[in-house]
Design a protein around this motif. Structure first.
Motif, PDB file in Angstrom:
ATOM      1  N   ASP A   1     -13.498 -41.415  12.814  1.00 31.32           N
ATOM      2  CA  ASP A   1     -14.620 -42.315  12.578  1.00 31.32           C
ATOM      3  C   ASP A   1     -14.168 -43.745  12.341  1.00 31.32           C
ATOM      4  O   ASP A   1     -14.961 -44.679  12.484  1.00 31.32           O
ATOM      5  N   LYS A   2     -12.916 -43.935  11.939  1.00 26.79           N
ATOM      6  CA  LYS A   2     -12.382 -45.264  11.677  1.00 26.79           C
ATOM      7  C   LYS A   2     -11.024 -45.389  12.356  1.00 26.79           C
ATOM      8  O   LYS A   2     -10.355 -44.385  12.614  1.00 26.79           O
ATOM      9  N   PRO A   3     -10.581 -46.623  12.643  1.00 26.13           N
ATOM     10  CA  PRO A   3      -9.319 -46.808  13.359  1.00 26.13           C
ATOM     11  C   PRO A   3      -8.114 -46.282  12.598  1.00 26.13           C
ATOM     12  O   PRO A   3      -8.083 -46.278  11.358  1.00 26.13           O
TER      13      PRO A   3
ATOM     14  N   SER B   1      -4.618 -48.522   9.762  1.00 26.94           N
ATOM     15  CA  SER B   1      -5.359 -49.486   8.943  1.00 26.94           C
ATOM     16  C   SER B   1      -5.063 -49.223   7.464  1.00 26.94           C
ATOM     17  O   SER B   1      -5.973 -48.857   6.699  1.00 26.94           O
TER      18      SER B   1
ATOM     19  N   HIS C   1      -9.730 -40.536   9.013  1.00 20.07           N
ATOM     20  CA  HIS C   1     -11.153 -40.229   8.850  1.00 20.07           C
ATOM     21  C   HIS C   1     -11.599 -39.377  10.046  1.00 20.07           C
ATOM     22  O   HIS C   1     -12.214 -39.885  10.989  1.00 20.07           O
TER      23      HIS C   1
ATOM     24  N   SER D   1     -18.504 -36.931   4.885  1.00 20.61           N
ATOM     25  CA  SER D   1     -17.271 -37.426   5.489  1.00 20.61           C
ATOM     26  C   SER D   1     -16.096 -37.058   4.586  1.00 20.61           C
ATOM     27  O   SER D   1     -16.231 -37.007   3.363  1.00 20.61           O
TER      28      SER D   1
END
Length: 324
Positions: A53-55, A58, A159, A245
C-alpha cells in the motif's frame, strides 16, 4: 536510473516471461516487477497489481515525538549480475535529524529469473546523539545511559496490500523452532478495548513470518548470512472505514500505547505496571550510534497459508547451505 536499456544484452533486455527483463527504471521476471518511483522509493507489483500500500525504501525515525522521513541521496542504480538471469537495483538515502545529523541507508534489491521473489540487503547507520533526559535510577541498574528521544526506528517498513478488514482480519503465519509452523489471527479488536495495536511482535520465529487475509499474503524471511533476531518483525495494526492495515517493521522498533485488558476496572493496576516496568520502554535508544545490516526475502503469495514451496524456499534463504 542509469540508461541501460539500449545497452542491454538481448538475453536480458528483451527477455520474455522465461527470463529477466530490465527496463530503464524496473526489473521484471514475468511475474513480479520492481519499479523505481518518481516520487522516491520503489514498488513491487505482482500480476500488474501493487504488493504494498505504500512505497518500499521509505525508512523513518520518531525522534523526540517528531517523525523524520527519508530523502533520496544518490541516483538509483541498476546492475546486471548474470545476463538473462539476475540483476539488482540499488537505492540509498538519508533521514535528517535535529542538529544537522542524519541516519544513512542503502537498499540493494536482487531479482532472479523464475524465483517469484525479491531479496533486499539493507544497511542503515544511525548517528550518535546526546544522552540526556534518561532515568538515572535505571541507568545505574543498567550501567549505561541513553537518549530517550529515540522512540521508533523503521529501517525497512512494509505495508502489504492483503485486503484485510475489520470483519475478516489478517492472520500471522510463522515458522518456529522444531520445524513447527503455526498461525494466529490479528482480531484483538473483537474483544476488549484494543481497537488498534501500536506494537506487537511475531514471538519466537525461526526463519520467516507471513501475513495474509484469506486470498493473498506476503512472506518475509530473514537470512542468517546477516543479522538475525528471534522476533525480527514487529507489527502494527490500524483500523479505518472497516479496513484493517498491518505494517511490518523488520529489525525495527515500534512504540506507543500499551495494551488494555478486558478485566481491567479502575486501571490502577495497568498504570502501576507501566510506571514500574522498565521493559515497556521503547527499544529504539539501543540503535542510537549503531549500524545494522540485514537481508530479507519478500514473497507475495496467493491463498491464506504460504504454499509449501514458498516455505521451503524461505527456509533455504534463512539458513543457506554451507559448502565444505
Amino acid at each position: 536510473v542509469a540508461d541501460l536499456a539500449d545497452a542491454l544484452p538481448p538475453a536480458l533486455g528483451r527477455a520474455g516471461s522465461a527470463g529477466l527483463r530490465v527496463e530503464r527504471d524496473s526489473l521484471s521476471d514475468g511475474i513480479l516487477e520492481l519499479r523505481v518511483l518518481a516520487e522516491g522509493g520503489a514498488m513491487l507489483y505482482s500480476g500488474g497489481r501493487p504488493v504494498f500500500d505504500k512505497p518500499l525504501s521509505s525508512p523513518w525515525i520518531d525522534y523526540g515525538g517528531r517523525v523524520a522521513v527519508s530523502r533520496g541521496r544518490e541516483e538509483p542504480r541498476l546492475s546486471l549480475l548474470v545476463p538473462g538471469s539476475v540483476a539488482e537495483l540499488r537505492l540509498s538515502g538519508a533521514i535528517p535529524l535535529p542538529g544537522g545529523i542524519e541516519a544513512s541507508w542503502v537498499n540493494v534489491y536482487t531479482m532472479a529469473s523464475g524465483l517469484g521473489s525479491v531479496t533486499v540487503d539493507v544497511r542503515i547507520d544511525y548517528p550518535q546523539t546526546e544522552h540526556r533526559g534518561y532515568d538515572r535510577g535505571k541507568a545505574d541498574r543498567l550501567a549505561r545511559d541513553w537518549d530517550p528521544r529515540w522512540r521508533t526506528v523503521a529501517p525497512f517498513e512494509l505495508h502489504p496490500a492483503i485486503g484485510a478488514s475489520e470483519r475478516h482480519p489478517a492472520r500471522v503465519w510463522k515458522h518456529g523452532f522444531f520445524d513447527l509452523s503455526s498461525s494466529y489471527e490479528l482480531g484483538y479488536h473483537r474483544f476488549g478495548p484494543n481497537r488498534q495495536q501500536d506494537s506487537l511482535d511475531n514471538h519466537v520465529t525461526d526463519g520467516w513470518v507471513a501475513v495474509s487475509a484469506g486470498r493473498k499474503g506476503l512472506l518475509v524471511a530473514q537470512s542468517a548470512s546477516a543479522a538475525t533476531v528471534f522476533a525480527f518483525c514487529p507489527m502494527r495494526t490500524r483500523l479505518g472505514g472497516g479496513r484493517q492495515s498491518v505494517a511490518l517493521n523488520p529489525f525495527g522498533t515500534y512504540a506507543g500505547r500499551q495494551w488494555k485488558y478486558p478485566l481491567a476496572t479502575t486501571g490502577l493496576g495497568r498504570l502501576a505496571a507501566i510506571v514500574a516496568a522498565d521493559n515497556l520502554d521503547s527499544y529504539a535508544p539501543s540503535w542510537e550510534g549503531r549500524s545494522i545490516r540485514f537481508s530479507l526475502m519478500l514473497v507475495p503469495f496467493e491463498g491464506d497459508e504460504p504454499p509449501r514451496s514458498v516455505q521451503r524456499d524461505a527456509l533455504l534463504f534463512a539458513t543457506p547451505p554451507e559448502w565444505a
